[in-house]
Design a protein around this motif. Sequence first.
Motif, PDB file in Angstrom:
ATOM      1  N   ARG A 123     -16.119   9.272 -14.642  1.00  0.00           N
ATOM      2  CA  ARG A 123     -17.301   9.027 -15.478  1.00  0.00           C
ATOM      3  C   ARG A 123     -17.254   7.635 -16.093  1.00  0.00           C
ATOM      4  NH1 ARG A 123     -19.229  12.804 -20.638  1.00  0.00           N
ATOM      5  NH2 ARG A 123     -21.078  11.565 -21.177  1.00  0.00           N
ATOM      6  N   THR A 124     -16.099   7.278 -16.657  1.00  0.00           N
ATOM      7  CA  THR A 124     -15.956   5.941 -17.257  1.00  0.00           C
ATOM      8  C   THR A 124     -16.059   4.861 -16.190  1.00  0.00           C
ATOM      9  OG1 THR A 124     -14.548   6.802 -19.013  1.00  0.00           O
ATOM     10  CG2 THR A 124     -14.419   4.434 -18.574  1.00  0.00           C
ATOM     11  N   PHE A 125     -15.463   5.126 -15.037  1.00  0.00           N
ATOM     12  CA  PHE A 125     -15.489   4.168 -13.922  1.00  0.00           C
ATOM     13  C   PHE A 125     -16.922   3.895 -13.484  1.00  0.00           C
ATOM     14  CE2 PHE A 125     -14.893   3.359  -9.248  1.00  0.00           C
ATOM     15  CZ  PHE A 125     -14.221   2.153  -9.372  1.00  0.00           C
ATOM     16  N   ARG A 126     -17.716   4.960 -13.305  1.00  0.00           N
ATOM     17  CA  ARG A 126     -19.122   4.790 -12.921  1.00  0.00           C
ATOM     18  C   ARG A 126     -19.881   3.996 -13.988  1.00  0.00           C
ATOM     19  NH1 ARG A 126     -19.184  10.460 -11.317  1.00  0.00           N
ATOM     20  NH2 ARG A 126     -19.323  10.675  -9.043  1.00  0.00           N
ATOM     21  N   ARG A 127     -19.643   4.343 -15.255  1.00  0.00           N
ATOM     22  CA  ARG A 127     -20.369   3.669 -16.333  1.00  0.00           C
ATOM     23  C   ARG A 127     -20.035   2.184 -16.384  1.00  0.00           C
ATOM     24  NH1 ARG A 127     -18.695   2.386 -21.108  1.00  0.00           N
ATOM     25  NH2 ARG A 127     -16.909   3.821 -21.057  1.00  0.00           N
TER      26      ARG A 127
ATOM     27  N   ILE B 298     -20.295  -1.396  -3.557  1.00  0.00           N
ATOM     28  CA  ILE B 298     -19.131  -2.254  -3.323  1.00  0.00           C
ATOM     29  C   ILE B 298     -18.450  -1.856  -2.016  1.00  0.00           C
ATOM     30  CG2 ILE B 298     -16.888  -2.981  -4.219  1.00  0.00           C
ATOM     31  CD1 ILE B 298     -17.961  -2.329  -7.035  1.00  0.00           C
ATOM     32  N   LEU B 299     -18.291  -0.560  -1.798  1.00  0.00           N
ATOM     33  CA  LEU B 299     -17.651  -0.077  -0.576  1.00  0.00           C
ATOM     34  C   LEU B 299     -18.427  -0.515   0.659  1.00  0.00           C
ATOM     35  CD1 LEU B 299     -15.431   1.646   0.752  1.00  0.00           C
ATOM     36  CD2 LEU B 299     -16.915   3.642   0.425  1.00  0.00           C
ATOM     37  N   ASP B 300     -19.758  -0.389   0.613  1.00  0.00           N
ATOM     38  CA  ASP B 300     -20.573  -0.815   1.749  1.00  0.00           C
ATOM     39  C   ASP B 300     -20.434  -2.312   1.992  1.00  0.00           C
ATOM     40  OD1 ASP B 300     -21.505   1.708   2.256  1.00  0.00           O
ATOM     41  OD2 ASP B 300     -23.429   1.451   1.261  1.00  0.00           O
ATOM     42  N   SER B 301     -20.414  -3.096   0.917  1.00  0.00           N
ATOM     43  CA  SER B 301     -20.301  -4.550   1.046  1.00  0.00           C
ATOM     44  C   SER B 301     -18.979  -4.947   1.688  1.00  0.00           C
ATOM     45  CB  SER B 301     -20.445  -5.206  -0.328  1.00  0.00           C
ATOM     46  OG  SER B 301     -20.226  -6.595  -0.257  1.00  0.00           O
ATOM     47  N   VAL B 302     -17.888  -4.305   1.250  1.00  0.00           N
ATOM     48  CA  VAL B 302     -16.563  -4.601   1.805  1.00  0.00           C
ATOM     49  C   VAL B 302     -16.494  -4.181   3.274  1.00  0.00           C
ATOM     50  CG1 VAL B 302     -14.119  -3.972   1.708  1.00  0.00           C
ATOM     51  CG2 VAL B 302     -15.357  -4.513  -0.396  1.00  0.00           C
TER      52      VAL B 302
ATOM     53  N   PHE C 224      -9.832   2.357   2.059  1.00  0.00           N
ATOM     54  CA  PHE C 224     -11.127   2.856   1.631  1.00  0.00           C
ATOM     55  C   PHE C 224     -10.993   4.161   0.856  1.00  0.00           C
ATOM     56  CE2 PHE C 224     -11.596   0.384   5.528  1.00  0.00           C
ATOM     57  CZ  PHE C 224     -12.231  -0.711   4.970  1.00  0.00           C
ATOM     58  N   ALA C 225     -10.299   4.036  -0.271  1.00  0.00           N
ATOM     59  CA  ALA C 225     -10.075   5.178  -1.144  1.00  0.00           C
ATOM     60  C   ALA C 225     -11.399   5.741  -1.637  1.00  0.00           C
ATOM     61  CB  ALA C 225      -9.204   4.744  -2.328  1.00  0.00           C
ATOM     62  N   SER C 226     -11.362   6.992  -2.069  1.00  0.00           N
ATOM     63  CA  SER C 226     -12.557   7.636  -2.608  1.00  0.00           C
ATOM     64  C   SER C 226     -12.860   7.097  -4.001  1.00  0.00           C
ATOM     65  CB  SER C 226     -12.342   9.142  -2.675  1.00  0.00           C
ATOM     66  OG  SER C 226     -11.328   9.433  -3.638  1.00  0.00           O
ATOM     67  N   LEU C 227     -14.012   7.480  -4.513  1.00  0.00           N
ATOM     68  CA  LEU C 227     -14.383   7.102  -5.886  1.00  0.00           C
ATOM     69  C   LEU C 227     -13.320   7.566  -6.869  1.00  0.00           C
ATOM     70  CD1 LEU C 227     -16.423   6.208  -8.111  1.00  0.00           C
ATOM     71  CD2 LEU C 227     -17.451   8.475  -7.909  1.00  0.00           C
ATOM     72  N   GLN C 228     -12.875   8.808  -6.728  1.00  0.00           N
ATOM     73  CA  GLN C 228     -11.899   9.342  -7.662  1.00  0.00           C
ATOM     74  C   GLN C 228     -10.560   8.611  -7.552  1.00  0.00           C
ATOM     75  OE1 GLN C 228     -11.404  13.588  -7.492  1.00  0.00           O
ATOM     76  NE2 GLN C 228      -9.567  13.588  -8.785  1.00  0.00           N
ATOM     77  N   GLN C 229     -10.120   8.356  -6.321  1.00  0.00           N
ATOM     78  CA  GLN C 229      -8.848   7.654  -6.133  1.00  0.00           C
ATOM     79  C   GLN C 229      -8.899   6.241  -6.701  1.00  0.00           C
ATOM     80  OE1 GLN C 229      -8.798   8.163  -1.868  1.00  0.00           O
ATOM     81  NE2 GLN C 229      -7.147   9.673  -1.939  1.00  0.00           N
ATOM     82  N   THR C 230     -10.038   5.575  -6.505  1.00  0.00           N
ATOM     83  CA  THR C 230     -10.172   4.214  -7.030  1.00  0.00           C
ATOM     84  C   THR C 230     -10.216   4.219  -8.549  1.00  0.00           C
ATOM     85  OG1 THR C 230     -11.435   3.644  -5.043  1.00  0.00           O
ATOM     86  CG2 THR C 230     -11.508   2.085  -6.864  1.00  0.00           C
TER      87      THR C 230
END
Length: 332
Positions: free
Chosen positions: A262-266, A278-282, A247-253
Amino acid sequence: MDLLEFPISYAAILADVAEEYGANRNQLLHSVKIKASDLADANQRITTEQLQSLIVEAKQLTNESALCLYFGEHLTLTAHGVLGYALMSCHTIQQAIDLLMKYHRLLFKDITLSAHQDSQHIEVEYQRRPQALLGHNDDCELFFSGVISSIKHLLHRDDFECEIYLDYPAPPHVDQYRALMGNAIYFDSDTCKISIDKQWLDEKPVYANPVMLQMYERQCDQLLAQMEASTGLEEKVRSYLIASQQFASLQQTAEHFHMSTRTFRRRLEEEHTSFQDILDSVRQQLAETYLRDPSLSVQHTAELLGFHDVSNFRRAFIRWTGISPAEFKKHL
C-alpha cells in the motif's frame, strides 16, 4: 547543489559557440533568464530546462544545424567539474574510459553507457535516453563530439582516430561530422557506439597525476552517493529491475524497499507513475536491446523478459511500440 542541474560553464561555452556563428549573445542569455554576470560565477548552476532552451534558441538564432557538434567539440574537460579533472588525472586512456563508465551519471543522470573489449578494440555503447535532453540525434552529436574532443585534449594529439557508429540516417550536415570526428563514421547502424583501437588505450594523458586522481575519485564517490540518495523511488525501482532482471512482483519489489504494498503504491502515485508502468518501460527497453542482437530469437527474448508464452510477449511488444517483435527485427 542539485545534481540534476548543469555547471554554468556549459552555458558560457554554448554562448561563445553561438556568438561565433552569428547569434546575439545577450539576446540568447536573456531568452533563458541568465545574466551575463552569472557566467563568471563558478558556483552557479543551470537547470536541465534552461540548457535545453538555450540550445534550441541558439540553433534558431544561428540557423546552424551542426551546432550540437560544435558545442560538444568545445566542451572542455574542466567544464565538467570534478569528473573532468579526474579524467585529466588518469594514467592511461584505458583508465579514463573505466572512470567514465563508473561516473558518467554525474554528467547526464539518465544516460546509459556500456563498454565491451576484445583483443583489438574497446567499444563504448551509448543507449537512447528514455527522455532525450534535446532529441536523439542532437544528443548523440553532443555526446560523441564531446568524447572525441576530450580524448584529443587528454593526449594533446589531433591525430587520434576511432570509428563512430550511429543508429540514424546521415543528416544533411554529414560533412561537419567528418570534419570534427573523422571519416570513419557509419550511419544506420544497429547501435550508437565508439570503437577505439587498443593501440590508444595505453597512451598517457599529459596531465596524469595519480595523487590528484585519488582525491578526485573520492569527490566523485561522494557526489554519486548524494545523487543516489536524492533519486526518487521510480528511478530506484527501475534500477532494481534492470539490475536483477528477474522482474519481481509488486509485493517482492515493495519488500525489497522495506515498504508495504500500500505504501509502495502510494509513493509511486506521488511520483505520477505505477509499478506496472515502470515494469513495462524496463521490459520494453530490454526487449529492444535483445532484439537488436541477431543471435537472440524472439522466443529467447521473451524468456529473458520473463514471458512464459511468446504470444503474450508479442502482444505486449505491439502495445509498447505499435509493431511486432518480428517486424522490429526485420527493420533492423
